[in-house]
Scaffold this active site. Sequence first.
Site, PDB file in Angstrom:
ATOM      1  N   ASP A 191       2.142   6.948  14.185  1.00 17.99           N
ATOM      2  CA  ASP A 191       2.570   6.116  13.058  1.00 17.99           C
ATOM      3  C   ASP A 191       3.844   6.657  12.421  1.00 17.99           C
ATOM      4  O   ASP A 191       4.206   6.308  11.312  1.00 17.99           O
ATOM      5  CB  ASP A 191       1.464   6.029  12.011  1.00 17.99           C
ATOM      6  CG  ASP A 191       1.062   7.404  11.472  1.00 17.99           C
ATOM      7  OD1 ASP A 191       1.605   8.432  11.949  1.00 17.99           O
ATOM      8  OD2 ASP A 191       0.195   7.460  10.581  1.00 17.99           O
ATOM      9  N   LYS A 227       0.856  -1.185   0.000  1.00 16.00           N
ATOM     10  CA  LYS A 227       0.000   0.000   0.000  1.00 16.00           C
ATOM     11  C   LYS A 227       0.888   1.229   0.000  1.00 16.00           C
ATOM     12  O   LYS A 227       1.794   1.341   0.826  1.00 16.00           O
ATOM     13  CB  LYS A 227      -0.925   0.016   1.216  1.00 16.00           C
ATOM     14  CG  LYS A 227      -1.850   1.241   1.227  1.00 16.00           C
ATOM     15  CD  LYS A 227      -2.845   1.209   2.378  1.00 16.00           C
ATOM     16  CE  LYS A 227      -2.218   1.597   3.676  1.00 16.00           C
ATOM     17  NZ  LYS A 227      -3.204   1.764   4.760  1.00 16.00           N
TER      18      LYS A 227
END
Length: 338
Positions: A240, A70
């Site tokens: 993240d 991704k």
Amino acid sequence: MGMIRILSEQDIEKLFTLKDAIAAVEEAYLQKQEGGGELWPMVFHEFEPGVADLDIKSGNLDSENIFGLKIVSWYGKNPEKNLPALFGTSMIFDLETGAPKAVLNAGAITDLRTGAAGAIGVKYLARKDSKKLVMAGCGALAPYLVAAALYVMPGIEEVTVINPHNPGKAEAELSAITEIVDRLLEKSDAQRTAVITANADAEHTVREADVIITATPSYEPMIAAEWVKEGTHISCVGADMSGKEEIDAEIFRNARVFGDDSRQCFSVGECEIPAKKGYITELDAEIGAVIADASAGRQTENEITIFDSTGIALQDLASAGKILKLAEEQGIGSVVEI
């Protein structure tokens, strides 16, 4: 030459529900634990620091017989051009032959799988009698996280949305968040019974919480250690990238800590800063081990539990694999020769 299926955001919305996402993400964690899935090294590149970047997460998932990646790009100035700041694209390949199988709009998948991930932490680590959920952050992910948490723990009675950095925003976004929560639950044959409200007083709200979910881009703690009562579960979703921090590192001193991938948790997740301060050296377990009953989750009603959800490629692969099978069965998407 071969054929490849292209699935748009609209195609995926027809095929993939919150219920599907929860099942897919839970299976991804289990496969990782049992050796049926592998994460490959992450790629992160800044075109211009703080302005434009991309990251690539990839891996293989044996249960779906696929590997893939991704790519998510963020261009902070895009809204000025009437374009989305984020673009996400997934590519799926046959694990046995390497042949490309599909290209999917990853945005439609990411919201659902991220909501599912935070909720799986709640499902396995929160007290079963939890009644009060606090959602810290009111961005695009908030309704997905709330809906998924209510789906896995229908006994929750109150949801309070807070936005510590901009307290008034929670009230402003409440109606939109509630509308999306209800739509997501209805598509998965569930109905909300919990009351959803907003509160500008983060401290008071957190002090009463049984479950806290955080999803913000914060680089400084929003949740103070002294606010968190015994027995609370916290699912941290926002961290993240190195340097991000949503909750007080002190909370880690006396908590049981779990994550989706140990390496990512300590390099880009909520565990990074507590580890640098010496408050934690390792996870108590990855969540897949808890799901597989290979490791204990919550051990007492009084302990604080933390789930560090950094987001892993296997979540996207498991989701994409299920979507692709449904698309093939129902003839959805555009099939082109390459």
